[in-house]
Design an enzyme around this catalytic site. Sequence first.
Site, PDB file in Angstrom:
ATOM      1  N   THR A 118       0.825  -1.216   0.000  1.00  0.00           N
ATOM      2  CA  THR A 118       0.000   0.000   0.000  1.00  0.00           C
ATOM      3  C   THR A 118       0.855   1.261   0.000  1.00  0.00           C
ATOM      4  O   THR A 118       0.548   2.217  -0.705  1.00  0.00           O
ATOM      5  CB  THR A 118      -0.916   0.025   1.226  1.00  0.00           C
ATOM      6  OG1 THR A 118      -0.118  -0.203   2.384  1.00  0.00           O
ATOM      7  CG2 THR A 118      -1.951  -1.071   1.138  1.00  0.00           C
ATOM      8  N   THR A 119       1.927   1.238   0.789  1.00  0.00           N
ATOM      9  CA  THR A 119       2.783   2.424   0.843  1.00  0.00           C
ATOM     10  C   THR A 119       3.440   2.632  -0.516  1.00  0.00           C
ATOM     11  O   THR A 119       3.457   3.751  -1.053  1.00  0.00           O
ATOM     12  CB  THR A 119       3.870   2.257   1.920  1.00  0.00           C
ATOM     13  OG1 THR A 119       3.249   1.797   3.114  1.00  0.00           O
ATOM     14  CG2 THR A 119       4.581   3.550   2.183  1.00  0.00           C
ATOM     15  N   ASP A 176      -2.118  -8.886   7.359  1.00  0.00           N
ATOM     16  CA  ASP A 176      -1.237  -8.781   6.194  1.00  0.00           C
ATOM     17  C   ASP A 176      -0.627 -10.139   5.869  1.00  0.00           C
ATOM     18  O   ASP A 176      -0.653 -10.589   4.731  1.00  0.00           O
ATOM     19  CB  ASP A 176      -0.083  -7.792   6.464  1.00  0.00           C
ATOM     20  CG  ASP A 176      -0.547  -6.347   6.418  1.00  0.00           C
ATOM     21  OD1 ASP A 176      -1.769  -6.136   6.211  1.00  0.00           O
ATOM     22  OD2 ASP A 176       0.279  -5.444   6.597  1.00  0.00           O
TER      23      ASP A 176
HETATM   24  P1  ADP Z   1       4.272  -1.509   1.570  1.00  0.00           P
HETATM   25  O1  ADP Z   1       3.116  -0.922   2.282  1.00  0.00           O
HETATM   26  O2  ADP Z   1       4.455  -0.906   0.221  1.00  0.00           O
HETATM   27  O3  ADP Z   1       4.282  -2.995   1.553  1.00  0.00           O
HETATM   28  P2  ADP Z   1       6.510  -1.768   3.381  1.00  0.00           P
HETATM   29  O4  ADP Z   1       6.855  -0.820   4.467  1.00  0.00           O
HETATM   30  O5  ADP Z   1       5.979  -3.103   3.740  1.00  0.00           O
HETATM   31  O6  ADP Z   1       5.540  -1.014   2.401  1.00  0.00           O
HETATM   32  O7  ADP Z   1       7.823  -1.958   2.494  1.00  0.00           O
HETATM   33  C1  ADP Z   1       7.852  -2.844   1.415  1.00  0.00           C
HETATM   34  C2  ADP Z   1       9.166  -2.714   0.681  1.00  0.00           C
HETATM   35  O8  ADP Z   1      10.258  -2.981   1.551  1.00  0.00           O
HETATM   36  C3  ADP Z   1       9.248  -3.725  -0.445  1.00  0.00           C
HETATM   37  O9  ADP Z   1       9.736  -3.058  -1.578  1.00  0.00           O
HETATM   38  C4  ADP Z   1      10.273  -4.734   0.069  1.00  0.00           C
HETATM   39  O10 ADP Z   1      10.994  -5.348  -0.982  1.00  0.00           O
HETATM   40  C5  ADP Z   1      11.144  -3.876   0.917  1.00  0.00           C
HETATM   41  N1  ADP Z   1      11.906  -4.621   1.936  1.00  0.00           N
HETATM   42  C6  ADP Z   1      11.460  -5.450   2.887  1.00  0.00           C
HETATM   43  N2  ADP Z   1      12.472  -5.950   3.629  1.00  0.00           N
HETATM   44  C7  ADP Z   1      13.605  -5.404   3.134  1.00  0.00           C
HETATM   45  C8  ADP Z   1      15.012  -5.486   3.465  1.00  0.00           C
HETATM   46  N3  ADP Z   1      15.458  -6.241   4.467  1.00  0.00           N
HETATM   47  N4  ADP Z   1      15.865  -4.753   2.723  1.00  0.00           N
HETATM   48  C9  ADP Z   1      15.426  -3.971   1.727  1.00  0.00           C
HETATM   49  N5  ADP Z   1      14.144  -3.842   1.372  1.00  0.00           N
HETATM   50  C10 ADP Z   1      13.240  -4.546   2.056  1.00  0.00           C
END
Ligand code: ADP
Length: 537
Positions: free
Chosen positions: A94-95, A386
């Site tokens: 979503t973000t 989620d």
């Molecule tokens: P959203 O609401 O878009 O899901 P999040 O805060 O969950 O937002 O962030 C999702 C993003 O973070 C994705 O692009 C995912 O690939 C990235 N992500 C998750 N864990 C890691 C990590 N350890 N290192 C880098 N990126 C990460």
Amino acid sequence: MVQAEHDVAIQDTDRLEGRAALVNNVKAAVALAGAVRSTLGPRGLDKMLVDGDGSSLVTNDGVTVIETARVEHPTARLLISASSSQDKAARDGTTSTVVLTAELLQNSLELVRMGVHPSTIINGYLLAERESISELERVSRETISPEEMKSVISTTLAGKISSALASHITDIALEAAEILSEENGGDDLERLRVKRLEVSGGLSTDSTLIKGLMIAKTRVDMGTPRSSGEGTIAIIDGGLENAKLEMEAEIEVSSPGVLRDFHERSIANLRKSVDHLSSLGVDLLIVRDGVSDEAVPMLSDKGITSYRRFERIDLEILSRITGARIIRDPLRISEEDLGTFTNREEESIAGVTHTTIEGPERGALTVVFRGTSPHIREEVMRAFDDAMGVSFRMVRDSRVVPGGGAIQIHLARHIRAFALGNPGREQLAIEGYAAALEVIPRALAENAGLDPIDVVLDLSAAQASDQNNGSWIGLDATTGRKVRMDEIGIFDPLFVTSHSISGSTEAAISILRINDVLWAKQDPTTPDWKDEEDQED
Ligand code: ADP
Ligand code: MG
């Protein structure tokens, strides 16, 4: 005449046209995205949301932030609905959706300023979107091992809850998804068939999955056994109560015995129902409404344990796991309406009696959320939602793409090359689209305290120099290093990323199509965005 009417209608409004309307709308989108951008990724910061009455909520969840914010601007609301639709369809991303939409809009504004018409930008964006989606599918691969599956779900939870809890919640969600895997039904199955039960006290890591129904209730007659093994169950969508006189019904009391007769008849009816259930061999009776005092001993005498006042959703879960049909009238229950339960048990948790009923069928379950405060439980429940949503969808489509900004860097490179094959002004829009995709790795880098420009250049170069698997090189936000995402298990589900890209493009385009904004005058809620815009243009 028609023109005159039109003019009259317009008089009551403030009007923004053409580029002024676009500038205004883009500003609103960028402002909203700015509010959630810092929560993106595992190193994203939390937001504290304070309501008018002073109550507060701390969260890391983009959709929670923007759904809670009281946003007035219509464009911002459009973005919120794009994010909600992402939440509904994919339960994650979503973000990213909000941040990407705002970036697409910002880049389009620059193109408009260069003299590119919005309809050309729209065409270019649509071409780039189509190419991105097919490239995403090409790069994606199936998750094979259960460990990988676990990594995917944990990535979803990264930054939202502690990693120990994330691992526990992931296990629960995956097991629940597995239980529901063979069920037919739409994406909302995962919400309808999983009962979420909050129990105060305990640690949040004590949250558990129960392959059955758990409910904060105790049996009607404490004289019946507290627990039992396998048996036959009947479910009534009504009551086992005395016939009542309707408000308007009248009984002509011609002789002293009439009322007594009425009462006796209704007792006789109850007895008939209980005898009928007993003749069918019912051991456990679940009733949506009440069980009257007179019926209680009748049931107990026949060895039937009963529970009353169940909500419809609980009845449905029970019906799923026991195979019993939900029937209105006890007298109409027949043998094939009955189900089987495998176990029933009552236990006291945090001072409240809870009953668990298990059955042989799959397809429904209960997840018990523990935690010392409602705040903690809610955050855990949101994280579980989620994880559950993603697990459930992953069981159906297990394809993944690399996370950590790798897939966006790859797409940006791919789309830039694709742009060159498109002569004409669309090419500029396609390039703008490619650049917008890089906002995700940029934001991940910023939130990890790294320089976003360096990170994007570094990743692009690293990807370009590895011909075979370059597209899997991304940023590990926890260490700040560039790594192959499949080596450290940072995957994003394909459906999350592709839905987010389509949703963002769609939202950006719908805003680009707006050429005229008419604000109703004298409406005190009209925000003051217009003044800012005057300074800009
Ligand atoms: P959203 O609401 O878009 O899901 P999040 O805060 O969950 O937002 O962030 C999702 C993003 O973070 C994705 O692009 C995912 O690939 C990235 N992500 C998750 N864990 C890691 C990590 N350890 N290192 C880098 N990126 C990460
Ligand atoms: Mg997420």
